[in-house]
Design a protein around this motif. Structure first.
Motif, short mmCIF file in Angstrom:
data_model
loop_
_atom_site.label_atom_id
_atom_site.label_comp_id
_atom_site.label_asym_id
_atom_site.label_seq_id
_atom_site.Cartn_x
_atom_site.Cartn_y
_atom_site.Cartn_z
N PRO A 273 17.92 -23.77 8.06
CA PRO A 273 17.52 -22.37 8.17
C PRO A 273 17.71 -21.85 9.59
O PRO A 273 17.42 -22.54 10.56
N LYS A 274 18.21 -20.63 9.69
CA LYS A 274 18.35 -20.01 11.01
C LYS A 274 16.98 -19.67 11.57
O LYS A 274 16.06 -19.31 10.84
N ALA A 275 16.86 -19.77 12.87
CA ALA A 275 15.56 -19.53 13.50
C ALA A 275 15.07 -18.11 13.27
O ALA A 275 13.87 -17.88 13.08
N ASP A 276 15.99 -17.15 13.27
CA ASP A 276 15.57 -15.75 13.10
C ASP A 276 15.48 -15.33 11.64
O ASP A 276 15.10 -14.19 11.33
N ARG A 277 15.87 -16.26 10.75
CA ARG A 277 15.80 -16.02 9.29
C ARG A 277 16.60 -14.79 8.85
O ARG A 277 16.30 -14.16 7.83
N SER A 278 17.62 -14.42 9.62
CA SER A 278 18.45 -13.28 9.22
C SER A 278 19.38 -13.70 8.08
O SER A 278 20.09 -14.70 8.19
N PRO A 279 19.38 -12.97 6.97
CA PRO A 279 20.20 -13.37 5.82
C PRO A 279 21.68 -13.22 6.10
O PRO A 279 22.10 -12.36 6.88
N ALA A 280 22.47 -14.07 5.47
CA ALA A 280 23.92 -14.00 5.61
C ALA A 280 24.45 -12.78 4.86
O ALA A 280 23.98 -12.47 3.75
N SER A 281 25.40 -12.10 5.47
CA SER A 281 26.06 -10.99 4.80
C SER A 281 27.28 -11.54 4.05
O SER A 281 28.19 -12.10 4.66
N VAL A 282 27.27 -11.38 2.72
CA VAL A 282 28.32 -11.96 1.88
C VAL A 282 29.01 -10.84 1.11
O VAL A 282 28.37 -10.09 0.38
N ARG A 283 30.33 -10.74 1.28
CA ARG A 283 31.06 -9.71 0.54
C ARG A 283 31.16 -10.11 -0.92
O ARG A 283 31.11 -11.31 -1.26
N PRO A 284 31.30 -9.15 -1.82
CA PRO A 284 31.27 -9.45 -3.26
C PRO A 284 32.25 -10.52 -3.70
O PRO A 284 31.93 -11.36 -4.54
N SER A 285 33.46 -10.53 -3.12
CA SER A 285 34.46 -11.50 -3.55
C SER A 285 34.13 -12.93 -3.13
O SER A 285 34.74 -13.89 -3.62
N ALA A 286 33.13 -13.09 -2.24
CA ALA A 286 32.74 -14.42 -1.78
C ALA A 286 31.36 -14.83 -2.28
O ALA A 286 30.83 -15.85 -1.87
#
Length: 307
Positions: A273-286
């Motif tokens: 887990p990332k320390a800042d808990r920032s969610p990953a930005s995932v494009r629809p095709s991925a």
């Protein structure tokens, strides 16, 4: 009681970070003189894990950690912590700034307060030590007039007092730390994870671009890339990469297998887990759904089910 190693001696930022990394876990924290020694203790099974510094926002990566993670038996990171880095100037009680002729600290710490020292202690001579806590110990022993140290050092050296506090030329400077253990099942994905790898590529035109393209094609955000020379092969480099996502994610797994095909060596350094808990930005095709749908489509093709 289980033991957790950290880069010592007591009274360093690494001890403070390891306390945070192991919060809620009943374990004894054990200082080791160097990062390689701490990680060697993990590999030998003498301790369960180790807290080590990996990157500073001002001075960059910690080479000792990167090198130690890529030599010897594999180890993996399972958690990270990011600490703001501000220092205290510690000395004997009643010492005036004008009386300070020598100041000791770790080279990274001295670099991060260079401006403050020039403005406030222009005539003081600086001396590098193995850690900020070692500098505090030396100041307590009378070897130096003062030490640039982590605030937690006062817990261990009560003969010193804070002569100045919250020192940092860059006010928002931070250091990232990892909790590292022997390989096992990674922590469950949280949606706000980071994966770290080390890859060795051939010394040919375009190989770095091709490696990075494998991540870009899958919509993976690279948060850090750095190279370190291979000690036994001049002109060849290890590339350290941090990117958003977890090894359990379809896009990350697909990218890792592609890197394994392209690179001569790939060492998985962990998903956590990332320390800042920032969610990953995932494009629809991925997205996971897109990968599952594509896999089902291929399965149908191979089975003769055409729609």
């Amino acid at each position: 009681m289980p033991q957790i190693a950290y880069l010592g001696p007591p009274g360093t930022f690494t001890e403070q970070a390891t306390r945070l990394l192991t919060k809620g876990f009943d374990a004894e924290l054990v200082p080791y003189e160097t990062v390689p020694m701490a990680l060697a203790a993990v590999r030998a099974g003498d301790v369960l894990a180790a807290g080590v510094p990996v990157e500073n926002s001002v001075e960059g990566s910690v080479p000792a950690t990167l090198d130690a993670l890529t030599t010897g038996e594999p180890l993996v990171a399972v958690q990270e912590a990011v600490l703001p880095v501000q220092f205290d100037l510690l000395g004997k009680p009643g010492t005036a700034l004008t009386e300070i002729g020598t100041v000791a600290s770790h080279p990274h710490a001295l670099a991060q307060v260079r401006g403050w020292l020039a403005a406030n202690l222009p005539d003081a001579r600086t001396q590098a030590t193995s850690s900020t806590a070692a500098a505090a110990a030396a100041a307590a022993a009378g070897e130096f007039d003062a030490a640039i140290s982590a605030p937690v050092a006062l817990e261990y050296y009560p003969s010193l007092e804070r002569l100045a506090g919250e020192l940092a030329d860059v006010r928002d400077a931070v250091t990232r730390f990892l909790l590292v253990r022997r390989p096992g099942v990674p922590p469950e994905p949280t949606g706000a994870d980071r994966t770290s790898v080390c890859a060795v590529i051939s010394d040919e035109v375009g190989t770095l671009t091709e490696m990075l393209a494998e991540l870009s094609l899958r919509g993976i955000n690279i948060s850090r890339i750095e190279s370190r020379p291979l000690r036994d092969r001049f002109g060849e480099y290890r590339f350290f990469l941090d990117f958003d996502g977890h090894v359990a994610d379809a896009r990350i797994g697909d990218a890792l297998t592609a890197l394994r095909r392209r690179c001569s060596v790939v060492r998985f350094l962990g998903s956590y887990p990332k320390a800042d808990r920032s969610p990953a930005s995932v494009r629809p095709s991925a997205s996971e759904q897109a990968f599952q749908s594509a896999a089902k489509w291929l399965e149908d093709l191979r089975a003769g089910r055409l729609a």
